[in-house]
Design an enzyme around this catalytic site. Structure first.
Site, mmCIF file in Angstrom:
data_model
loop_
_atom_site.group_PDB
_atom_site.id
_atom_site.type_symbol
_atom_site.label_atom_id
_atom_site.label_comp_id
_atom_site.label_asym_id
_atom_site.label_seq_id
_atom_site.Cartn_x
_atom_site.Cartn_y
_atom_site.Cartn_z
ATOM 1 N N LYS A 181 0.844 -1.196 0.000
ATOM 2 C CA LYS A 181 0.000 0.000 0.000
ATOM 3 C C LYS A 181 0.875 1.241 0.000
ATOM 4 O O LYS A 181 1.653 1.463 0.925
ATOM 5 C CB LYS A 181 -0.904 0.048 1.231
ATOM 6 C CG LYS A 181 -1.958 1.161 1.146
ATOM 7 C CD LYS A 181 -2.662 1.405 2.465
ATOM 8 C CE LYS A 181 -1.921 2.385 3.336
ATOM 9 N NZ LYS A 181 -1.897 3.778 2.773
ATOM 10 N N GLU A 254 10.372 0.637 10.255
ATOM 11 C CA GLU A 254 11.352 1.711 10.055
ATOM 12 C C GLU A 254 10.602 3.006 10.277
ATOM 13 O O GLU A 254 9.787 3.424 9.458
ATOM 14 C CB GLU A 254 11.948 1.626 8.655
ATOM 15 C CG GLU A 254 13.303 2.327 8.540
ATOM 16 C CD GLU A 254 13.189 3.818 8.364
ATOM 17 O OE1 GLU A 254 13.386 4.537 9.378
ATOM 18 O OE2 GLU A 254 12.901 4.278 7.261
ATOM 19 N N CYS A 288 13.911 10.575 7.476
ATOM 20 C CA CYS A 288 14.098 10.195 8.877
ATOM 21 C C CYS A 288 15.560 10.213 9.294
ATOM 22 O O CYS A 288 15.865 10.154 10.483
ATOM 23 C CB CYS A 288 13.467 8.831 9.148
ATOM 24 S SG CYS A 288 13.938 7.570 7.961
ATOM 25 N N GLU A 384 10.306 14.997 16.211
ATOM 26 C CA GLU A 384 10.681 15.036 14.799
ATOM 27 C C GLU A 384 9.878 16.107 14.056
ATOM 28 O O GLU A 384 8.654 16.066 14.037
ATOM 29 C CB GLU A 384 10.445 13.667 14.159
ATOM 30 C CG GLU A 384 10.940 13.559 12.733
ATOM 31 C CD GLU A 384 10.809 12.154 12.178
ATOM 32 O OE1 GLU A 384 11.658 11.752 11.367
ATOM 33 O OE2 GLU A 384 9.837 11.458 12.547
#
Length: 482
Positions: A181, A254, A288, A384
């Site tokens: 997806k 991840e 990231c 983040e």
């Protein structure tokens, strides 16, 4: 793959070797972040669509599993060749997905994607296990490394093409079948990949289901997959791990990052600023592993901040066809709101040295930003941002640098900038991150693992370790007396 419907293209799912609309006909609009305008519709898939894709993958699994590795290798090599041949189509789809610069997408994404597929094609023929031996008298043991089964995979919106490769390439190489997806905001390049891959592998081996987070949840909760793999936010990863735990699926996560960049006083400041600014602002900081959190020795702090702010002021963001831009827009309005919110909520002791504002009123562009004067417990240090924002803190010694670098919930990537080899080696041991770069930041190669610790997730992408994650180990023991 897609059809025209008025001004908007219609993207479709790819299930059991054919393109399909969602079973109930529901769709969502897909927006080009460089313009803020819709350019396509994509299926909003639900239970019936997920059921069909999982059934197709399950039916295709035995034959794909039983192919000798050389045959799977041939298929992956053909996929890599086809990606090269149709590179301009893939670039166009990805640029429409993301608003990325055309030239950088061509030079920085297509070559590594093709190389990574070819790497895993080779890995398919390198199934490692302990050699056969007699560990009990009269009995011989050996190890079989086998594919896991059907893999439910969810790719993110920051690198839709490349992250799809990181998902399907090791899975298919190991003999698994895939239901993938894409993000609901970036399905176009994945639909094109389905068209390419589907012409090479047997039907049902590779399937694409478009949709939102509920679609992803349905995939993970479905009883068919033996493994769920996601690249995404910490929140999404926790949800996947919780859902998968109900029937003990394997999970590969991840997730987020907050990479520390530790700059010591002996560093060549101009070279460090050049490398760090590029690694921090590339892809609008939507990475990231981005170099977003600089810790610089107090003796060179002011010099570094001044140089970094100057570099930021010279970096451009803009439309995909502008050859002078380093990065394009943020991916969606929610991401623009998130990045803007971090800057709007800065504490009084923080100072915006460069940027700190939206660029233009068309699309989701944000200026390259530098923020100094921050403390370790500030929100922008701990959370983040996932945008073109680099923070700077001043540290007094190596111990404090390590304490602050490790003092976040993420543990994906980091870098150390110094001419002192012993210090670099000490830091590489002490930094609690899945990757430590020394005097560089952000290069990746197919042969080396990518993955983190703590809330950055578990499991590895790329490398032989990433391939191993898509296999299971079976012990076989036989009597020598029969």
């Amino acid at each position: 793959m897609s059809t025209e419907l008025g001004r908007l293209r219609t993207l479709r799912n790819y299930v059991d070797g054919e393109f399909r609309d969602a079973a109930d006909g529901r769709t969502t609009e897909v927006v080009n972040p460089a313009t803020g305008e819709a350019y396509a519709t994509a299926p909003l898939s639900r239970e019936a669509d997920v059921d069909a894709a999982m059934a197709a993958a399950a039916a295709a699994f035995p034959a794909w599993r039983d192919l000798v590795p050389a045959e799977r290798q041939k298929a992956l090599l053909k996929i890599a060749d086809a990606f090269e041949e149709r590179a301009e189509e893939l670039i166009a789809a990805e640029v429409e997905n993301t608003g990325k610069p055309i030239g950088l997408t061509r030079s920085e994404e297509i070559p590594p994607m093709v190389d990574q597929i070819r790497f895993f094609a080779g890995a398919a023929r390198m199934l490692e296990g302990r050699g056969a031996g007699e560990y009990m008298e009269g009995l011989t043991s050996f190890v079989r490394r086998e594919p896991i089964g059907v893999c439910a995979q969810v790719a993110p919106w920051n690198y839709p093409m490349m992250m799809a490769v990181w998902k399907f390439a090791p899975a298919l190489a190991a003999g698994n079948t895939v239901v993938l997806k894409p993000s609901d905001t970036t399905p176009a390049s994945t639909a094109l990949m389905a068209d390419i891959i589907g012409s090479i592998v047997p039907k049902g081996v590779f399937n694409v289901v478009c949709g939102d987070r509920d679609t992803g949840r349905l995939m993970v909760e479905h009883p068919t997959p033996a493994m769920a793999s996601i690249t995404g936010s910490v929140r999404a990863g926790m949800s996947v791990a919780e859902s998968a735990s109900k029937d003990l699926k394997r999970v590969h996560l991840e997730l987020g990052g907050k990479a520390p960049v530790v700059v010591f006083e002996d560093t060549d400041i101009p070279k460090a600023v050049e490398g760090i600014s590029e690694a921090g602002y590339f892809n609008a900081g939507q990475d990231c592993t981005a170099a977003t959190r600089v810790l610089v020795h107090e003796s060179v702090h002011d010099e570094f901040v001044s140089a970094l702010a100057k570099a930021a002021s010279e970096i451009k963001t803009g439309q995909p066809d502008d050859e002078d831009v380093l990065y394009g827009p943020l991916n969606n309005p929610n991401q623009l709101k998130q990045v803007s919110g971090f800057i709007e909520r800065l504490p009084a002791h923080a100072k915006v040295e460069a940027g700190g504002h939206r660029v233009g009123d068309k699309g989701y562009f944000y200026a390259p930003t530098v923020v100094s004067g921050l403390k370790q417990d500030d929100e922008i240090i701990q959370q983040e941002v996932f945008g073109p924002v680099i923070t700077v803190q001043a540290f007094r010694d190596e111990d404090q640098a390590v304490e602050w670098a490790n003092g976040v919930e993420y543990a994906l990537a980091s870098s150390v900038w110094t001419k002192d080899h012993g210090r670099a080696m000490r830091m590489s041991k002490r930094l609690d991150f899945g990757c430590v770069w020394i005097n560089t930041h952000i290069p990746l190669v197919a042969e080396m693992p990518h993955g983190g610790f703590k809330k950055s997730g578990y499991g590895k992408d790329l490398s032989g370790y990433g391939f191993d994650d898509y296999t299971r180990i079976k012990h076989v023991m036989t009597s020598l007396d029969m």
